[in-house]
Design a protein around this motif. Structure first.
Motif, PDB file in Angstrom:
ATOM      1  N   GLN A 278       0.851  -1.190   0.000  1.00  0.00           N
ATOM      2  CA  GLN A 278       0.000   0.000   0.000  1.00  0.00           C
ATOM      3  C   GLN A 278       0.884   1.236   0.000  1.00  0.00           C
ATOM      4  O   GLN A 278       2.078   1.153   0.247  1.00  0.00           O
ATOM      5  CB  GLN A 278      -0.918  -0.001   1.216  1.00  0.00           C
ATOM      6  CG  GLN A 278      -0.205  -0.179   2.537  1.00  0.00           C
ATOM      7  CD  GLN A 278      -1.136  -0.625   3.637  1.00  0.00           C
ATOM      8  OE1 GLN A 278      -2.294  -0.258   3.664  1.00  0.00           O
ATOM      9  NE2 GLN A 278      -0.636  -1.422   4.560  1.00  0.00           N
ATOM     10  N   GLY A 279       0.290   2.372  -0.313  1.00  0.00           N
ATOM     11  CA  GLY A 279       1.058   3.608  -0.356  1.00  0.00           C
ATOM     12  C   GLY A 279       1.800   3.852   0.947  1.00  0.00           C
ATOM     13  O   GLY A 279       1.290   3.555   2.029  1.00  0.00           O
ATOM     14  N   VAL A 280       3.008   4.415   0.853  1.00  0.00           N
ATOM     15  CA  VAL A 280       3.873   4.506   2.023  1.00  0.00           C
ATOM     16  C   VAL A 280       3.411   5.562   3.017  1.00  0.00           C
ATOM     17  O   VAL A 280       3.715   5.469   4.214  1.00  0.00           O
ATOM     18  CB  VAL A 280       5.331   4.767   1.588  1.00  0.00           C
ATOM     19  CG1 VAL A 280       5.499   6.151   0.984  1.00  0.00           C
ATOM     20  CG2 VAL A 280       6.298   4.555   2.745  1.00  0.00           C
ATOM     21  N   SER A 281       2.692   6.581   2.555  1.00  0.00           N
ATOM     22  CA  SER A 281       2.185   7.617   3.458  1.00  0.00           C
ATOM     23  C   SER A 281       1.081   8.371   2.754  1.00  0.00           C
ATOM     24  O   SER A 281       0.936   8.299   1.526  1.00  0.00           O
ATOM     25  CB  SER A 281       3.297   8.596   3.864  1.00  0.00           C
ATOM     26  OG  SER A 281       3.607   9.478   2.788  1.00  0.00           O
ATOM     27  N   MET A 282       0.311   9.135   3.525  1.00  0.00           N
ATOM     28  CA  MET A 282      -0.758   9.907   2.907  1.00  0.00           C
ATOM     29  C   MET A 282      -0.191  11.081   2.106  1.00  0.00           C
ATOM     30  O   MET A 282      -0.783  11.497   1.115  1.00  0.00           O
ATOM     31  CB  MET A 282      -1.734  10.415   3.970  1.00  0.00           C
ATOM     32  CG  MET A 282      -2.604   9.314   4.568  1.00  0.00           C
ATOM     33  SD  MET A 282      -3.301   8.171   3.338  1.00  0.00           S
ATOM     34  CE  MET A 282      -4.166   9.282   2.234  1.00  0.00           C
ATOM     35  N   GLY A 283       0.961  11.629   2.510  1.00  0.00           N
ATOM     36  CA  GLY A 283       1.573  12.702   1.734  1.00  0.00           C
ATOM     37  C   GLY A 283       1.999  12.221   0.357  1.00  0.00           C
ATOM     38  O   GLY A 283       1.732  12.873  -0.659  1.00  0.00           O
ATOM     39  N   GLY A 456       5.555   0.437   0.038  1.00  0.00           N
ATOM     40  CA  GLY A 456       6.153   0.834   1.312  1.00  0.00           C
ATOM     41  C   GLY A 456       7.601   0.425   1.479  1.00  0.00           C
ATOM     42  O   GLY A 456       8.092   0.339   2.607  1.00  0.00           O
ATOM     43  N   LEU A 457       8.298   0.165   0.362  1.00  0.00           N
ATOM     44  CA  LEU A 457       9.674  -0.317   0.453  1.00  0.00           C
ATOM     45  C   LEU A 457      10.601   0.686   1.125  1.00  0.00           C
ATOM     46  O   LEU A 457      11.485   0.312   1.893  1.00  0.00           O
ATOM     47  CB  LEU A 457      10.197  -0.650  -0.951  1.00  0.00           C
ATOM     48  CG  LEU A 457      11.581  -1.295  -1.034  1.00  0.00           C
ATOM     49  CD1 LEU A 457      11.578  -2.672  -0.385  1.00  0.00           C
ATOM     50  CD2 LEU A 457      12.041  -1.391  -2.488  1.00  0.00           C
ATOM     51  N   MET A 458      10.406   1.976   0.840  1.00  0.00           N
ATOM     52  CA  MET A 458      11.246   3.038   1.401  1.00  0.00           C
ATOM     53  C   MET A 458      10.420   3.927   2.323  1.00  0.00           C
ATOM     54  O   MET A 458       9.203   3.793   2.408  1.00  0.00           O
ATOM     55  CB  MET A 458      11.848   3.877   0.258  1.00  0.00           C
ATOM     56  CG  MET A 458      12.793   3.116  -0.637  1.00  0.00           C
ATOM     57  SD  MET A 458      13.440   4.141  -2.007  1.00  0.00           S
ATOM     58  CE  MET A 458      12.105   4.001  -3.194  1.00  0.00           C
ATOM     59  N   THR A 459      11.067   4.861   2.998  1.00  0.00           N
ATOM     60  CA  THR A 459      10.343   5.848   3.794  1.00  0.00           C
ATOM     61  C   THR A 459       9.773   6.911   2.850  1.00  0.00           C
ATOM     62  O   THR A 459      10.226   7.052   1.706  1.00  0.00           O
ATOM     63  CB  THR A 459      11.266   6.529   4.810  1.00  0.00           C
ATOM     64  OG1 THR A 459      12.227   7.342   4.112  1.00  0.00           O
ATOM     65  CG2 THR A 459      11.988   5.498   5.669  1.00  0.00           C
ATOM     66  N   PRO A 460       8.779   7.694   3.298  1.00  0.00           N
ATOM     67  CA  PRO A 460       8.214   8.723   2.429  1.00  0.00           C
ATOM     68  C   PRO A 460       9.265   9.688   1.886  1.00  0.00           C
ATOM     69  O   PRO A 460       9.294   9.985   0.685  1.00  0.00           O
ATOM     70  CB  PRO A 460       7.215   9.442   3.346  1.00  0.00           C
ATOM     71  CG  PRO A 460       6.826   8.419   4.355  1.00  0.00           C
ATOM     72  CD  PRO A 460       8.040   7.583   4.577  1.00  0.00           C
ATOM     73  N   ARG A 461      10.135  10.173   2.756  1.00  0.00           N
ATOM     74  CA  ARG A 461      11.143  11.138   2.321  1.00  0.00           C
ATOM     75  C   ARG A 461      12.110  10.511   1.312  1.00  0.00           C
ATOM     76  O   ARG A 461      12.520  11.144   0.340  1.00  0.00           O
ATOM     77  CB  ARG A 461      11.912  11.676   3.528  1.00  0.00           C
ATOM     78  CG  ARG A 461      12.642  12.995   3.266  1.00  0.00           C
ATOM     79  CD  ARG A 461      13.406  13.424   4.514  1.00  0.00           C
ATOM     80  NE  ARG A 461      12.542  13.551   5.666  1.00  0.00           N
ATOM     81  CZ  ARG A 461      11.961  14.680   6.047  1.00  0.00           C
ATOM     82  NH1 ARG A 461      12.152  15.788   5.337  1.00  0.00           N
ATOM     83  NH2 ARG A 461      11.201  14.726   7.124  1.00  0.00           N
ATOM     84  N   GLU A 462      12.443   9.230   1.526  1.00  0.00           N
ATOM     85  CA  GLU A 462      13.344   8.542   0.599  1.00  0.00           C
ATOM     86  C   GLU A 462      12.718   8.387  -0.779  1.00  0.00           C
ATOM     87  O   GLU A 462      13.399   8.544  -1.794  1.00  0.00           O
ATOM     88  CB  GLU A 462      13.709   7.160   1.160  1.00  0.00           C
ATOM     89  CG  GLU A 462      14.690   7.195   2.333  1.00  0.00           C
ATOM     90  CD  GLU A 462      14.849   5.840   2.998  1.00  0.00           C
ATOM     91  OE1 GLU A 462      15.794   5.693   3.797  1.00  0.00           O
ATOM     92  OE2 GLU A 462      14.012   4.934   2.733  1.00  0.00           O
ATOM     93  N   VAL A 463      11.435   8.068  -0.824  1.00  0.00           N
ATOM     94  CA  VAL A 463      10.753   7.886  -2.119  1.00  0.00           C
ATOM     95  C   VAL A 463      10.832   9.161  -2.948  1.00  0.00           C
ATOM     96  O   VAL A 463      11.216   9.136  -4.126  1.00  0.00           O
ATOM     97  CB  VAL A 463       9.274   7.487  -1.913  1.00  0.00           C
ATOM     98  CG1 VAL A 463       8.527   7.512  -3.245  1.00  0.00           C
ATOM     99  CG2 VAL A 463       9.163   6.110  -1.293  1.00  0.00           C
ATOM    100  N   ILE A 464      10.470  10.288  -2.346  1.00  0.00           N
ATOM    101  CA  ILE A 464      10.446  11.553  -3.085  1.00  0.00           C
ATOM    102  C   ILE A 464      11.862  12.013  -3.433  1.00  0.00           C
ATOM    103  O   ILE A 464      12.130  12.472  -4.549  1.00  0.00           O
ATOM    104  CB  ILE A 464       9.710  12.636  -2.279  1.00  0.00           C
ATOM    105  CG1 ILE A 464       8.272  12.194  -1.976  1.00  0.00           C
ATOM    106  CG2 ILE A 464       9.701  13.952  -3.044  1.00  0.00           C
ATOM    107  CD1 ILE A 464       7.419  11.887  -3.193  1.00  0.00           C
TER     108      ILE A 464
END
Length: 491
Positions: A278-283, A456-464
Motif C-alpha cells: 500500500q502507499g507509504v504515506s498519505m503525503g 512501502g519499500l522506502m520511507t516517504p522522504r526517501e521515495v520523493i
C-alpha cells in the motif's frame, strides 16, 4: 518454518483482515442502508478489536527478536520495519480505547452527515467532543511523553513533525496569499454554461479514468457524498459525485481519486497483502492524486484534448475554444469548499484546518468554539464570511472519523507533487505533445517507475528524494503555481 516465515505468514492474515474492514468502510459510504449505521459501528468495532489483538500479539515481539541478524532481502527487511513500527505503536494503545474509537467514529460519520444536511454544528459538537477526547488519549499513549499532535500525525506521514510543517507552510502562505489577491483583482474567466446529465457525466468520468490508466478489471467507480479511494492490490475502488451545473466537480474528483487508485494498482504485485502493498504515506499518496488532477489533468496540453472530447460528448460548452476551456478549468473564484478549491487557494484551506485541529488536540480550542474560530479564521484568510456550517466547519468528513493529523498531508502532497512534476518535465521533455493527444502514458509510466511500484519499500522522504534527485521543498510548487496563474491571468 523460520521465525521470519512465521511472522510474515501471520502478518499476511492481518493484512487480509484489515482489507475486509476497509471494504466495510467502502460499503458504508456507498450502498449501506442508512438504518444500519449503529450495527455497522458495532461490526467495525469488533473487527478493530480483533486487529488490535493481532497487532499486539506478544509472539510478534518474539519473532522480531528472533529475526535480528538474520539474512533477508531488502523487501523482507522493509516489511520487518513496518511490522516493528506497528507493533510498538499499537501496543501503546489500550485495546478498549482502540475499539471504542472505531465504534464511535463509525457511528459519528452518520451524525456528521445529518448535521451537515441541517447546517447544525451545535448538534454535532457533543459527538465531536467525545472523538477529540479519545484522540487526545490515543495521542498521549502513542507520544509516550512526546508531542501528542506529532504522534497522531505520524500515523499518516511517518517521520514528519508539526514544526517541519509549520516551516513549510510559513514559506508558502505569504506567496499564496499575494498570488490569490493578484488573481482575484483580474477579470474572472467565463465558466461552463448549460446542464450536464448525470449518466453522461459518469460515462465521461469513466473515459477519463481509463485515460489515466485506471484498471477497471481490478477496480470500480461508484458515487458518494465525499469522493474517496479505498483498497489495494487486486481490489481498488473509487467514488465520485455529480452536479448537473458543474461537471468539472465530477471529472476532476474522478481524476484525483484515480491518482490514488493507480498508486495502489501500480505497486509490485508481490507486495500484495504485506505491509509494502500500500502507499507509504498519505503525503506521498496525495502527491499522486494531485499531480494526476492538476499538473497533468489541468495542464494546457491535456485540457486541449479534453475540450475536444467534451464538445463531442456534450455539444457546445459556451466557451471560447480550447484556451477558454483551459481558463475555465483553472478559474480562481471566491468559494468555501476545500475539495472544489483551485490550486492557488487549496493550500490555504489546509493551513486553516491544520492550525485549528492542533489547537483542539492541545486543548487550546474547545470544540464548542470551533465554528466561531473557523469562521473568524476564514474571514481573515479569505476575506468574506461563512454563511452556514455546511460551507464551513462541517464540510469535511475527516474529524468525524477521527482523522486528526491527516489534513496537513494534503498540502504536503502538493509539495511532493510540485517536486515530482519538475523532475518529470526534466526527464520527459515532450510531455505536452503526449498530453495534447490524450496520451498520459509517458507521465504515468514515469510515476509508476519512480514512485508507485515501490509501495512501502522506502520511507516517504526517501521515495520523493530518490525520484526527484533532491529532498522535497516548497520551491517547485510555488514556482509552478506562480508561473501558471501568472500566465492565465496576465499578471
Amino acid at each position: 518454518m523460520t521465525a521470519l516465515q512465521d511472522l510474515l505468514s501471520y502478518q499476511r492474515e492481518t493484512e487480509a483482515l484489515a482489507a475486509i474492514a476497509g471494504r466495510l468502510g467502502w460499503d458504508q459510504e456507498t450502498v449501506m442502508p442508512r438504518g444500519a449505521a449503529e450495527q455497522r459501528g458495532e461490526e467495525i468495532g469488533v473487527i478493530e478489536g480483533i486487529l488490535h489483538g493481532r497487532r499486539t500479539d506478544p509472539r510478534i515481539g518474539d519473532w522480531l527478536a528472533a529475526c535480528e541478524g538474520a539474512e533477508m532481502t531488502a523487501a523482507e527487511a522493509a516489511q520487518l520495519r513496518h511490522i516493528r513500527r506497528s507493533f510498538e505503536r499499537t501496543s501503546r494503545v489500550p485495546a478498549k480505547l482502540a475499539t471504542e474509537l472505531a465504534r464511535l467514529t463509525s457511528v459519528a460519520q452518520g451524525h456528521w452527515a445529518e448535521a451537515r444536511g441541517r447546517d447544525d454544528f451545535a448538534g454535532f459538537a457533543p459527538v465531536l467532543e467525545k472523538i477529540v477526547a479519545l484522540k487526545r488519549e490515543e495521542g498521549a499513549a502513542l507520544a509516550a511523553g512526546g508531542d501528542v499532535y506529532d504522534a497522531l500525525l505520524d500515523d499518516y506521514e511517518p517521520g514528519m513533525t508539526a514544526a517541519e510543517l509549520e516551516a513549510i507552510f510559513g514559506e508558502m502562505r505569504p506567496r499564496l496569499v499575494a498570488l490569490r489577491e493578484a488573481v482575484l483583482g483580474k477579470p474572472e474567466p467565463k465558466g461552463l454554461s448549460g446542464t450536464f446529465e448525470e449518466g453522461a457525466q459518469m460515462a465521461f468520468s469513466t473515459k477519463l479514468a481509463l485515460t489515466f490508466g485506471y484498471d477497471l478489471e481490478r477496480g470500480r467507480i461508484d458515487k458518494a457524498v465525499h469522493p474517496f479511494s479505498s483498497g489495494s492490490g487486486a481490489d481498488v475502488r473509487i467514488t465520485t459525485r455529480t452536479n448537473p451545473a458543474d461537471p468539472f466537480n465530477c471529472f476532476y474528483s474522478t481524476i484525483h481519486e484515480v491518482g490514488h487508485a493507480c498508486y495502489e494498482q501500480g505497486i509490485e504485485a508481490d507486495y500484495a497483502l504485506t505491509p509494502l502493498g500500500q502507499g507509504v504515506s498519505m503525503g506521498v499518496h496525495e502527491s499522486q492524486s494531485r499531480i494526476y488532477e492538476n499538473q497533468l489533468g489541468r495542464s494546457r496540453a491535456f485540457t486541449g484534448w479534453m475540450y475536444d472530447q467534451m464538445t463531442e460528448a456534450f455539444g457546445d460548452l459556451g466557451l471560447d475554444g480550447a484556451e477558454g476551456f483551459y481558463a475555465a478549468v483553472n478559474r480562481v473564484q471566491k468559494d468555501f469548499i476545500r475539495t472544489e478549491a483551485d490550486e492557488v487557494q487549496y493550500n490555504l484551506h489546509i493551513m486553516l484546518r491544520f492550525d485549528l485541529e492542533r489547537a483542539m488536540i492541545a486543548g487550546d480550542l474547545a470544540v464548542a468554539d470551533l465554528e466561531e474560530a473557523w469562521n473568524a479564521r476564514f474571514k481573515a484568510d479569505f476575506g468574506y464570511d461563512v454563511p452556514r456550517a455546511s460551507l464551513g466547519c462541517l464540510q469535511d468528513v475527516h474529524w468525524s472519523v477521527g482523522l486528526f493529523g491527516y489534513f496537513p498531508t494534503y498540502s504536503l502532497g502538493n509539495v511532493y507533487a510540485g517536486c515530482l512534476h519538475e523532475a518529470l518535465r526534466a526527464d520527459v521533455p515532450d510531455l505536452d505533445a503526449a498530453l495534447g493527444a490524450g496520451d498520459t502514458a509517458p507521465a504515468i509510466d514515469w510515476l509508476r517507475d519512480k514512485v508507485q511500484r515501490h509501495g512501502g519499500l522506502m520511507t516517504p522522504r526517501e521515495v520523493i528524494t530518490q525520484a526527484c534527485g533532491a529532498a522535497p521543498t516548497a520551491g517547485p510548487l510555488l514556482r509552478y503555481v506562480e508561473a501558471k496563474f501568472g500566465d492565465i491571468y496576465s499578471l
